[in-house]
Design a protein around this motif. Structure first.
Motif, short mmCIF file in Angstrom:
data_model
loop_
_atom_site.label_atom_id
_atom_site.label_comp_id
_atom_site.label_asym_id
_atom_site.label_seq_id
_atom_site.Cartn_x
_atom_site.Cartn_y
_atom_site.Cartn_z
N ARG A 29 46.02 36.80 37.89
CA ARG A 29 46.87 37.47 38.87
C ARG A 29 46.49 37.03 40.28
O ARG A 29 45.32 36.97 40.64
CB ARG A 29 46.72 38.99 38.76
CG ARG A 29 46.98 39.55 37.37
CD ARG A 29 48.37 39.34 36.91
NE ARG A 29 49.21 40.39 37.47
CZ ARG A 29 50.49 40.53 37.19
NH1 ARG A 29 51.09 39.71 36.38
NH2 ARG A 29 51.16 41.50 37.73
N ILE A 30 47.52 36.71 41.07
CA ILE A 30 47.35 36.34 42.47
C ILE A 30 48.00 37.45 43.30
O ILE A 30 49.10 37.90 42.97
CB ILE A 30 48.01 34.98 42.76
CG1 ILE A 30 47.32 33.89 41.94
CG2 ILE A 30 47.96 34.65 44.25
CD1 ILE A 30 48.06 32.56 41.95
N HIS A 31 47.33 37.87 44.34
CA HIS A 31 47.80 39.00 45.14
C HIS A 31 48.28 38.52 46.51
O HIS A 31 47.47 38.22 47.37
CB HIS A 31 46.70 40.04 45.27
CG HIS A 31 46.17 40.50 43.95
ND1 HIS A 31 46.90 41.31 43.11
CD2 HIS A 31 45.02 40.23 43.30
CE1 HIS A 31 46.22 41.54 42.01
NE2 HIS A 31 45.07 40.89 42.10
N PRO A 32 49.61 38.48 46.71
CA PRO A 32 50.13 38.04 48.01
C PRO A 32 49.76 39.02 49.12
O PRO A 32 49.42 40.18 48.87
CB PRO A 32 51.64 38.00 47.79
CG PRO A 32 51.90 38.83 46.59
CD PRO A 32 50.66 38.85 45.77
N LYS A 33 49.84 38.54 50.34
CA LYS A 33 49.43 39.34 51.50
C LYS A 33 50.17 40.68 51.57
O LYS A 33 49.55 41.70 51.87
CB LYS A 33 49.64 38.55 52.79
CG LYS A 33 49.18 39.33 54.02
CD LYS A 33 49.00 38.48 55.22
CE LYS A 33 48.60 39.20 56.47
NZ LYS A 33 48.08 40.52 56.41
N TYR A 34 51.46 40.68 51.28
CA TYR A 34 52.21 41.94 51.32
C TYR A 34 51.62 42.96 50.35
O TYR A 34 51.46 44.14 50.69
CB TYR A 34 53.69 41.69 51.03
CG TYR A 34 54.50 42.96 50.91
CD1 TYR A 34 54.61 43.84 51.98
CD2 TYR A 34 55.16 43.28 49.74
CE1 TYR A 34 55.35 45.01 51.89
CE2 TYR A 34 55.91 44.45 49.63
CZ TYR A 34 55.99 45.31 50.70
OH TYR A 34 56.71 46.47 50.60
N GLN A 35 51.27 42.53 49.16
CA GLN A 35 50.65 43.45 48.19
C GLN A 35 49.29 43.91 48.70
O GLN A 35 48.96 45.10 48.60
CB GLN A 35 50.50 42.77 46.82
CG GLN A 35 49.91 43.71 45.79
CD GLN A 35 49.50 43.02 44.51
OE1 GLN A 35 49.29 41.81 44.48
NE2 GLN A 35 49.39 43.79 43.43
N LEU A 39 48.56 47.84 49.36
CA LEU A 39 47.50 48.56 48.65
C LEU A 39 46.47 49.11 49.64
O LEU A 39 46.04 50.25 49.51
CB LEU A 39 46.84 47.67 47.60
CG LEU A 39 45.72 48.34 46.81
CD1 LEU A 39 46.18 49.61 46.10
CD2 LEU A 39 45.12 47.35 45.81
N LYS A 40 46.10 48.31 50.61
CA LYS A 40 45.15 48.78 51.63
C LYS A 40 45.71 50.01 52.35
O LYS A 40 44.99 50.99 52.57
CB LYS A 40 44.82 47.68 52.64
CG LYS A 40 43.82 48.12 53.69
CD LYS A 40 43.63 47.07 54.77
CE LYS A 40 42.70 47.53 55.85
NZ LYS A 40 43.13 48.76 56.54
N VAL A 68 38.76 45.78 44.35
CA VAL A 68 37.39 45.35 44.61
C VAL A 68 37.34 44.46 45.85
O VAL A 68 36.50 44.65 46.73
CB VAL A 68 36.79 44.62 43.38
CG1 VAL A 68 35.45 43.98 43.73
CG2 VAL A 68 36.62 45.59 42.21
N ALA A 69 38.25 43.50 45.94
CA ALA A 69 38.27 42.59 47.09
C ALA A 69 38.48 43.37 48.40
O ALA A 69 37.83 43.09 49.41
CB ALA A 69 39.35 41.53 46.91
N LEU A 70 39.40 44.32 48.38
CA LEU A 70 39.64 45.12 49.58
C LEU A 70 38.43 45.96 49.93
O LEU A 70 38.08 46.12 51.12
CB LEU A 70 40.87 46.01 49.39
CG LEU A 70 42.22 45.27 49.31
CD1 LEU A 70 43.33 46.24 48.93
CD2 LEU A 70 42.53 44.56 50.61
#
Length: 148
Positions: A29-35, A39-40, A68-70
Motif C-alpha cells: 500500500r502506498i499512501h498519497p499526500k491527501y490520505q 488521516l493526520k 505508525v509513520a505519522l
C-alpha cells in the motif's frame, strides 16, 4: 468443516514506541499526500480509535503503516498495538486482503447522508474529507456544508 469455530489469533495488546515497530517489507500500500493529510487531521481531531496490528512471530506491522509513520513524524511516544500470532503465509494473506476486503463494502447512501449531515470538521482537511466522501457517493446536496 462449516461448523468449525474460527480461531482467535489475537494474542495480546499493548503500546509501543512507533520507531520500534517494523514496517512489513511486503507492504504493497502506498499512501498519497491527501490520505496522509486526512488521516493526520482526523487523528489530531479525535485521537487513536484503531490499533496497529503486529504479527508477534515476525514483528512486522500488518495493518497501520501510515498511522505508525505519522506517529513517528509527530514524535508520538506510543501507539496502541494489537498482537496476532500468524505463520508467515497467513501474515501475507492478511496483508494482501485486509484493506481490499474492507473496500468491498457498499454505501447505504441514505444512512451515509444522515451521518454526514451531523458532522462538522474542526479543520479544513477534515471538512474536505467529508465533502469528498459525500461527493464520491453522489450525495452532495446544497444543505451539506461541513464546517472546516
Amino acid at each position: 468443516m462449516a461448523n468449525r469455530t474460527w480461531r482467535n489469533r489475537i494474542v495480546g495488546e499493548g503500546a509501543e514506541a512507533p520507531d520500534q515497530l517494523l514496517a512489513n517489507p511486503l507492504n504493497w500500500r502506498i499512501h498519497p499526500k491527501y490520505q496522509q493529510d486526512a488521516l493526520k487531521a482526523v487523528l489530531d481531531e479525535v485521537g487513536w480509535v484503531q490499533r496497529v496490528i503486529v504479527n508477534q512471530r515476525t514483528g512486522h506491522v500488518i495493518d497501520g503503516h501510515l498511522r505508525v509513520a505519522l506517529a513517528i513524524s509527530r514524535q508520538e511516544p506510543l501507539v496502541p498495538v494489537l498482537y496476532v500470532d500468524l505463520a508467515e503465509a497467513e501474515e501475507h494473506l492478511v496483508l494482501v486482503s485486509l484493506d481490499p476486503l474492507a473496500a468491498m463494502a457498499e454505501a447505504d447512501k441514505d444512512q451515509l447522508q444522515t451521518l454526514l449531515q451531523g458532522l462538522q470538521g474542526t479543520n479544513s482537511v477534515v471538512g474536505k474529507l467529508l465533502r469528498d466522501i459525500a461527493e464520491q457517493h453522489g450525495i452532495i446536496s446544497p444543505d451539506f456544508r461541513p464546517v472546516g
